[in-house]
Write a protein that holds these residues in place. Structure first.
Motif, short mmCIF file in Angstrom:
data_model
loop_
_atom_site.label_atom_id
_atom_site.label_comp_id
_atom_site.label_asym_id
_atom_site.label_seq_id
_atom_site.Cartn_x
_atom_site.Cartn_y
_atom_site.Cartn_z
N MET A 1 41.31 6.35 40.75
CA MET A 1 39.90 5.95 40.66
C MET A 1 39.05 6.93 41.45
SD MET A 1 39.69 3.15 38.81
CE MET A 1 38.25 2.19 39.18
N ILE A 2 37.83 7.10 40.98
CA ILE A 2 36.84 7.91 41.68
C ILE A 2 35.63 7.05 41.98
CG2 ILE A 2 37.62 10.06 40.61
CD1 ILE A 2 35.11 9.85 38.77
N THR A 3 34.81 7.48 42.91
CA THR A 3 33.56 6.79 43.22
C THR A 3 32.42 7.77 43.05
OG1 THR A 3 34.67 5.35 44.80
CG2 THR A 3 32.28 5.50 44.96
N VAL A 4 31.41 7.37 42.28
CA VAL A 4 30.23 8.20 42.09
C VAL A 4 28.99 7.42 42.53
CG1 VAL A 4 31.23 9.53 40.19
CG2 VAL A 4 29.89 7.50 39.68
N THR A 5 27.99 8.15 42.97
CA THR A 5 26.71 7.57 43.32
C THR A 5 25.77 7.76 42.14
OG1 THR A 5 27.02 8.11 45.65
CG2 THR A 5 24.77 7.65 44.94
N VAL A 6 25.16 6.68 41.69
CA VAL A 6 24.18 6.75 40.61
C VAL A 6 22.81 6.55 41.22
CG1 VAL A 6 23.38 5.67 38.47
CG2 VAL A 6 25.82 5.87 38.92
N ARG A 7 21.90 7.46 40.93
CA ARG A 7 20.52 7.35 41.39
C ARG A 7 19.63 7.12 40.18
NH1 ARG A 7 20.74 8.29 46.64
NH2 ARG A 7 22.15 9.87 47.44
N LEU A 8 18.73 6.16 40.35
CA LEU A 8 17.81 5.78 39.28
C LEU A 8 16.38 6.00 39.74
CD1 LEU A 8 19.65 2.45 38.64
CD2 LEU A 8 19.68 4.38 37.08
N PHE A 9 15.55 6.52 38.84
CA PHE A 9 14.16 6.80 39.17
C PHE A 9 13.21 6.06 38.24
CE2 PHE A 9 16.47 10.58 40.67
CZ PHE A 9 16.06 10.58 41.99
N ALA A 10 11.98 5.96 38.68
CA ALA A 10 10.85 5.46 37.88
C ALA A 10 11.17 4.12 37.22
CB ALA A 10 10.43 6.52 36.88
N ALA A 11 11.01 4.05 35.90
CA ALA A 11 11.16 2.78 35.17
C ALA A 11 12.56 2.21 35.30
CB ALA A 11 10.81 2.98 33.70
N TYR A 12 13.58 3.07 35.43
CA TYR A 12 14.94 2.56 35.58
C TYR A 12 15.08 1.82 36.91
CZ TYR A 12 15.79 6.07 31.94
OH TYR A 12 15.74 6.83 30.80
N ARG A 13 14.55 2.42 37.95
CA ARG A 13 14.60 1.79 39.28
C ARG A 13 13.83 0.48 39.26
NH1 ARG A 13 11.87 5.51 42.51
NH2 ARG A 13 10.02 4.45 41.83
N GLU A 14 12.67 0.50 38.66
CA GLU A 14 11.84 -0.72 38.62
C GLU A 14 12.52 -1.82 37.82
OE1 GLU A 14 8.06 0.63 37.15
OE2 GLU A 14 7.89 2.08 38.79
N ALA A 15 13.22 -1.47 36.75
CA ALA A 15 13.87 -2.48 35.90
C ALA A 15 14.96 -3.25 36.63
CB ALA A 15 14.44 -1.81 34.65
N ILE A 16 15.70 -2.58 37.54
CA ILE A 16 16.80 -3.28 38.20
C ILE A 16 16.53 -3.55 39.68
CG2 ILE A 16 18.46 -2.36 36.56
CD1 ILE A 16 19.56 -0.64 38.90
N GLY A 17 15.42 -3.03 40.20
CA GLY A 17 15.04 -3.33 41.57
C GLY A 17 15.84 -2.57 42.63
N ARG A 18 16.44 -1.47 42.25
CA ARG A 18 17.15 -0.65 43.22
C ARG A 18 17.21 0.79 42.71
NH1 ARG A 18 23.32 -2.84 42.77
NH2 ARG A 18 23.65 -1.17 44.25
N SER A 19 17.39 1.70 43.64
CA SER A 19 17.36 3.11 43.27
C SER A 19 18.73 3.78 43.32
CB SER A 19 16.40 3.88 44.18
OG SER A 19 16.84 3.81 45.52
N GLU A 20 19.73 3.05 43.77
CA GLU A 20 21.04 3.67 43.94
C GLU A 20 22.14 2.63 43.81
OE1 GLU A 20 21.44 6.46 47.27
OE2 GLU A 20 23.27 5.40 47.81
N MET A 21 23.27 3.06 43.29
CA MET A 21 24.45 2.19 43.24
C MET A 21 25.71 3.05 43.29
SD MET A 21 24.52 0.90 39.27
CE MET A 21 22.77 0.78 39.01
N LEU A 22 26.74 2.52 43.86
CA LEU A 22 28.05 3.17 43.87
C LEU A 22 28.89 2.53 42.78
CD1 LEU A 22 28.91 3.36 47.67
CD2 LEU A 22 28.14 5.22 46.18
#
Length: 88
Positions: A1-22
Motif C-alpha cells: 500500500m502507498i499513501t498519497v496526499t490529495v489537495r483540493l482547491f476552489a469549488a472542490y474544497r467548498e463542496a466537501i469542506g476540506r482542502s486535503e485528505m490522505l
C-alpha cells in the motif's frame, strides 16, 4: 500500500469542506483509481472531477499516471475565462 496526499482547491474544497485528505492506495494505482476513490468517499464531487486537471508533485499528469508513496496529488478545477471581450 502507498499513501498519497490529495489537495483540493476552489469549488472542490467548498463542496466537501476540506482542502486535503490522505488516501491509502494499492501499489500501482493510477490517478483514475484515485479519482474514483475520492468520488466514492465524496459523491458530491462525481460530475465535477471529470473536468479537472491533475498534478502530481507539481507536474501536470493524465489519468494514467502511476502513483508512488508520498505523492502529493492536486485536483485543479477548470479555469473559466473573463468577460470574453477583448481589451482596449
Amino acid at each position: 500500500m502507498i499513501t498519497v496526499t490529495v489537495r483540493l482547491f476552489a469549488a472542490y474544497r467548498e463542496a466537501i469542506g476540506r482542502s486535503e485528505m490522505l488516501i491509502e492506495a494499492p501499489d500501482g494505482s493510477r490517478i483514475n483509481w484515485l479519482v474514483a476513490e475520492v468520488v466514492r468517499r465524496h459523491p458530491e464531487l462525481a460530475g465535477r472531477l471529470s473536468r479537472a486537471a491533475y498534478a502530481v508533485n507539481r507536474d501536470h499528469v493524465d489519468l494514467e499516471q502511476v502513483l508512488a508513496d508520498g505523492d502529493e496529488v492536486v485536483f485543479i478545477p477548470p479555469v473559466s475565462g473573463g468577460s470574453g471581450r477583448g481589451g482596449s
